[in-house]
Design a protein around this motif. Structure first.
Motif, PDB file in Angstrom:
ATOM      1  N   ARG A 127     -12.092  -9.076  -7.233  1.00 32.57           N
ATOM      2  CA  ARG A 127     -10.979  -8.947  -7.740  1.00 32.57           C
ATOM      3  C   ARG A 127     -10.987  -8.372  -9.252  1.00 32.57           C
ATOM      4  NH1 ARG A 127      -6.404 -13.795  -9.357  1.00 32.57           N
ATOM      5  NH2 ARG A 127      -4.889 -12.163  -9.880  1.00 32.57           N
ATOM      6  N   GLY A 128     -10.303  -7.336  -9.506  1.00 33.56           N
ATOM      7  CA  GLY A 128      -9.993  -6.733 -10.807  1.00 33.56           C
ATOM      8  C   GLY A 128      -8.806  -6.029 -11.037  1.00 33.56           C
ATOM      9  N   VAL A 129      -8.692  -4.969 -11.888  1.00 34.87           N
ATOM     10  CA  VAL A 129      -7.665  -4.148 -12.432  1.00 34.87           C
ATOM     11  C   VAL A 129      -7.958  -2.667 -11.956  1.00 34.87           C
ATOM     12  CG1 VAL A 129      -6.193  -3.320 -14.176  1.00 34.87           C
ATOM     13  CG2 VAL A 129      -7.135  -5.864 -14.257  1.00 34.87           C
ATOM     14  N   VAL A 130      -7.258  -2.344 -10.837  1.00 34.06           N
ATOM     15  CA  VAL A 130      -7.133  -1.094 -10.438  1.00 34.06           C
ATOM     16  C   VAL A 130      -6.378  -0.002 -11.300  1.00 34.06           C
ATOM     17  CG1 VAL A 130      -6.858   0.603  -8.574  1.00 34.06           C
ATOM     18  CG2 VAL A 130      -7.796  -1.772  -8.267  1.00 34.06           C
ATOM     19  N   ILE A 131      -6.771   0.836 -11.801  1.00 36.50           N
ATOM     20  CA  ILE A 131      -6.277   2.061 -12.933  1.00 36.50           C
ATOM     21  C   ILE A 131      -6.203   3.177 -12.222  1.00 36.50           C
ATOM     22  CG2 ILE A 131      -5.780   2.585 -15.091  1.00 36.50           C
ATOM     23  CD1 ILE A 131      -7.408   0.363 -15.865  1.00 36.50           C
TER      24      ILE A 131
ATOM     25  N   GLY B 272      -1.029   2.637   0.500  1.00 37.20           N
ATOM     26  CA  GLY B 272      -2.363   2.462  -0.005  1.00 37.20           C
ATOM     27  C   GLY B 272      -2.151   1.616  -1.284  1.00 37.20           C
ATOM     28  N   LEU B 273      -1.165   1.556  -2.326  1.00 38.47           N
ATOM     29  CA  LEU B 273      -1.094   0.711  -3.432  1.00 38.47           C
ATOM     30  C   LEU B 273      -0.853  -0.439  -2.782  1.00 38.47           C
ATOM     31  CD1 LEU B 273       1.098   2.677  -5.610  1.00 38.47           C
ATOM     32  CD2 LEU B 273      -1.465   2.191  -5.896  1.00 38.47           C
ATOM     33  N   LYS B 274      -0.164  -0.822  -1.576  1.00 35.00           N
ATOM     34  CA  LYS B 274      -0.044  -1.977  -1.051  1.00 35.00           C
ATOM     35  C   LYS B 274      -1.425  -2.813  -0.573  1.00 35.00           C
ATOM     36  CE  LYS B 274       2.600  -4.513   2.478  1.00 35.00           C
ATOM     37  NZ  LYS B 274       3.714  -4.494   3.585  1.00 35.00           N
TER      38      LYS B 274
ATOM     39  N   HIS C  90      -2.952  -6.124  -1.397  1.00 37.72           N
ATOM     40  CA  HIS C  90      -3.283  -7.099  -0.396  1.00 37.72           C
ATOM     41  C   HIS C  90      -4.789  -7.856  -0.976  1.00 37.72           C
ATOM     42  CE1 HIS C  90      -3.701  -8.983   3.645  1.00 37.72           C
ATOM     43  NE2 HIS C  90      -4.977  -8.274   3.683  1.00 37.72           N
ATOM     44  N   ARG C  91      -5.726  -6.985  -1.458  1.00 34.47           N
ATOM     45  CA  ARG C  91      -6.793  -7.448  -1.616  1.00 34.47           C
ATOM     46  C   ARG C  91      -7.001  -8.215  -3.175  1.00 34.47           C
ATOM     47  NH1 ARG C  91     -11.006  -5.000   1.239  1.00 34.47           N
ATOM     48  NH2 ARG C  91     -12.354  -6.344   0.238  1.00 34.47           N
ATOM     49  N   ARG C  92      -5.564  -8.559  -3.568  1.00 33.98           N
ATOM     50  CA  ARG C  92      -5.570  -9.246  -4.821  1.00 33.98           C
ATOM     51  C   ARG C  92      -5.984  -8.632  -6.205  1.00 33.98           C
ATOM     52  NH1 ARG C  92      -8.338 -13.790  -5.174  1.00 33.98           N
ATOM     53  NH2 ARG C  92      -6.629 -14.971  -6.264  1.00 33.98           N
TER      54      ARG C  92
END
Length: 301
Positions: free
Chosen positions: A183-187, A202-204, A208-210
């Motif tokens: 888990r992290g921050v996707v930029i 795709g963003l969803k 979903h992967r938190r």
């Protein structure tokens, strides 16, 4: 006579600095130095070390030295609680190469600069950075690390791919969501020029992967303002054809279309709990770092 103040984070200033590493360092140092003037006063690149005491917290974790200095009660936060992974997803498709007349950087150059600055800041906090570049497929993928050599490796990955291919954001985001296992921050740094429906799906998947998600929608000023006056040959990117057109006849319809597109993406991002930030390539880079720090601050509360 009043001297004009030059913003060190202005793209026109940064474009004169050769090398992404040096640009990133200049951006972060300039941003941190200017925090006392910022409406986000109180942000610090060290804020991840403590959090304020709340009723019911275990007093064993109170930092009494900090209390003696500030007369405020803070709790120590441990590495497993605060460690951040920033997954940088950089669009290197052909449309990102666009740079209008008068713009200091192309969209890709601006996105690379922003990504390098984010990587520099995150690694300076001793957190981890991963970098993925993509167009119709994932071109390069650098796994997350907080090692001292990670910044140089990240910059190398960002610069290795030329903007030549089409975009396929939906499948790419699904692919990356499976690769980003922790888990992290996707930029996401992209002009998002694709069908909004698969893009948002795709963003969803990230949600979903938190993961927390920040979408930096990188656009050239001309793509928003449509400043063209005379008959112009518009060259198609990503396999689109060229069109000779009279801009004054197209402006109203074009701006209605681009505004509808950006609004659809923004609303869709919010529906997926993703933070949407529209970034023009003539904006100072502090808008990008502020978005990152604001997201991280909310995550730690």
């Amino acid at each position: 006579m009043v001297e004009e103040t030059v913003n060190p984070l202005d793209p026109a200033v940064l474009a004169r600095i050769k090398g992404l590493h040096l640009r990133a360092q200049r951006i972060v140092e300039g941003y941190v130095a200017g925090l006392h003037r910022s409406p986000f006063q109180g942000f610090s690149i060290e804020f991840a070390e403590h959090r304020e005491y709340a009723p019911g917290d275990d007093l064993r974790y109170v930092d009494w030295k900090a209390f003696a200095k500030s007369d405020k009660v803070y709790l120590k936060r441990y590495e497993e609680e605060t460690n951040l992974i920033a997954y940088l997803a950089l669009d290197v498709s052909q449309s990102m190469a666009y740079r209008s007349e008068g713009a200091a950087m192309s969209k890709l150059e601006y996105a690379q600069t922003a990504a390098a600055a984010i990587a520099y800041l995150v690694l300076h906090q001793q957190d981890s950075v991963a970098v993925s570049t993509f167009d119709a497929s994932v071109r390069r993928h650098l796994r997350p690390s907080s090692s001292p050599s990670q910044l140089n490796q990240a910059i190398t990955v960002m610069q290795e791919t030329d903007a030549q291919e089409k975009t396929a954001l939906g499948p790419i985001f699904h692919d990356l969501a499976e690769r980003y296992t922790r888990r992290g921050v996707v930029i996401v740094l992209s002009d998002l020029f694709d069908d909004p429906a698969p893009l948002l799906a795709g963003l969803k998947h990230f949600h979903h992967r938190r993961h927390d998600v920040i979408v930096l929608h990188i656009l050239d000023p001309a793509e928003l303002d449509f400043p063209f006056q005379q008959a112009t040959l518009f060259k198609g990117l990503e396999a689109a054809g060229d069109i000779l057109a009279e801009p004054t006849r197209l402006r109203a319809a074009y701006q209605e279309e681009i505004n509808a597109f950006t609004r659809q993406v923004e609303v869709g991002c919010h529906a997926q709990a993703a933070e949407y930030v529209q970034v023009r390539t003539d904006q100072p880079l502090d808008v990008v770092l502020t978005a990152l720090l604001a997201k991280r601050s909310r995550r730690l509360k």
